[in-house]
Enzyme design. Structure first.
Site, short mmCIF file in Angstrom:
data_model
loop_
_atom_site.label_atom_id
_atom_site.label_comp_id
_atom_site.label_asym_id
_atom_site.label_seq_id
_atom_site.Cartn_x
_atom_site.Cartn_y
_atom_site.Cartn_z
N ASP A 58 73.97 -6.85 -4.82
CA ASP A 58 73.58 -5.71 -4.00
C ASP A 58 73.24 -6.12 -2.57
OD1 ASP A 58 71.30 -7.10 -4.76
OD2 ASP A 58 70.41 -5.45 -5.88
N HIS A 85 64.66 -1.43 -13.24
CA HIS A 85 65.98 -1.43 -12.61
C HIS A 85 66.63 -2.81 -12.66
CE1 HIS A 85 63.95 -2.35 -8.52
NE2 HIS A 85 64.80 -3.32 -8.66
N GLU A 114 68.46 2.28 -10.19
CA GLU A 114 67.14 2.83 -10.48
C GLU A 114 67.20 3.71 -11.74
OE1 GLU A 114 64.65 1.74 -9.08
OE2 GLU A 114 64.90 1.44 -6.92
N ASP A 135 60.21 -1.11 -12.47
CA ASP A 135 60.56 0.17 -13.11
C ASP A 135 61.77 0.02 -14.04
OD1 ASP A 135 62.60 -0.20 -11.29
OD2 ASP A 135 62.34 1.73 -10.26
#
Ligand code: GLP
Length: 241
Positions: free
Chosen positions: A66, A136, A141, A134
């Protein structure tokens, strides 16, 4: 199938990760690489091994997960700069063999599709992953479809807060979007190596390993991959049953 390796702490987790990665440091292999603080210990071991044992990366290729949207490669917090600073500049991998998605361009979605085409033409042998607090993976996400390809995404507020430390602790400096390999892209890798350390990751680790396979925890999809190694330290394992 997920093979879970439990370690005492971050250093031992990095040692184990290097043991797994070492098998792939051979001509012709394609590495999927990740950013964040988690892989730093592994990258330091890869650099040391290159310097001391001469392990060569001349015929190895890499694809990163990413990149932040809007950061030029010259920005010190771009993932391009991160990879050069922490790994590429210290090993003999040719620049043209390395790939980091670009966060700049007229048509980021078209660039994302091209990135997937490059990966399809050059399948990843081992994909390294960290995990967000979280759940991810890369910048996928919660709520991201499991069959997604590389795409532009908005970052969750918790992710922006988590990454604030890299941007002078100034939340207004953290990019709000990223280009990320999709979950479908990541799942095509032949093997996956995920490292999670620290109590901040304990909840995400529990949901990934023991929760239902659900888009609310993107990493839970790894339960469906046939070759996953998850390396966790005591703090990250704290909530496991
Ligand atoms: C970022 C990256 C992820 C990484 C995660 C965890 O959001 N896009 O690839 O796994 O953060 O980062 P860290 O390893 O610093 O905890």
């Amino acid at each position: 199938m997920i093979n879970v390796i439990r370690t005492k702490d971050y250093e031992e987790a990095s040692d184990k990760a290097f043991e797994v990665m070492k098998e792939y440091l051979r001509p012709g292999k394609v590495l999927g690489l990740a950013t964040g603080s988690t892989p730093l210990g592994l990258y330091a071991r890869m650099v040391k091994d290159h310097q001391e044992n001469g392990t060569s990366y001349k015929e190895i290729r890499s694809f990163n997960l990413d990149e932040y949207v809007g950061l030029p490669i010259t920005h010190p917090e771009s993932y391009y700069a991160f990879m050069h600073h922490n790994l590429f500049d210290h090993i003999d991998i040719p620049e043209e063999n390395t790939h980091v998605p670009s966060g700049l361009g007229e048509d980021l979605e078209a660039q994302a599709r091209h990135y997937d085409e490059m990966i399809d033409a050059c399948p990843v042998d081992i994909q390294l992953l960290g995990i967000g607090s979280d759940g991810h993976i890369a910048f996928n996400e919660p709520g991201t479809p499991f069959d997604s390809g590389t795409h532009v995404t908005d970052l969750a507020e918790s992710t922006i807060r988590d990454n604030c430390r890299f941007f002078d602790n100034d939340i207004t400096k953290v990019p709000t979007q990223a280009v990320t390999q999709g979950i479908g892209t990541i799942m095509k890798a032949k093997a996956i190596l995920l490292i999670a350390t620290g109590s901040n990751k304990a909840k995400a680790v529990k949901e990934m390993l023991e929760g239902p396979i659900d888009v609310s925890c993107p990493a839970s999809i790894l339960q469906k991959h046939e070759n996953v190694t998850v390396i966790i330290d005591e703090d990250a394992a704290a909530l496991l049953g």
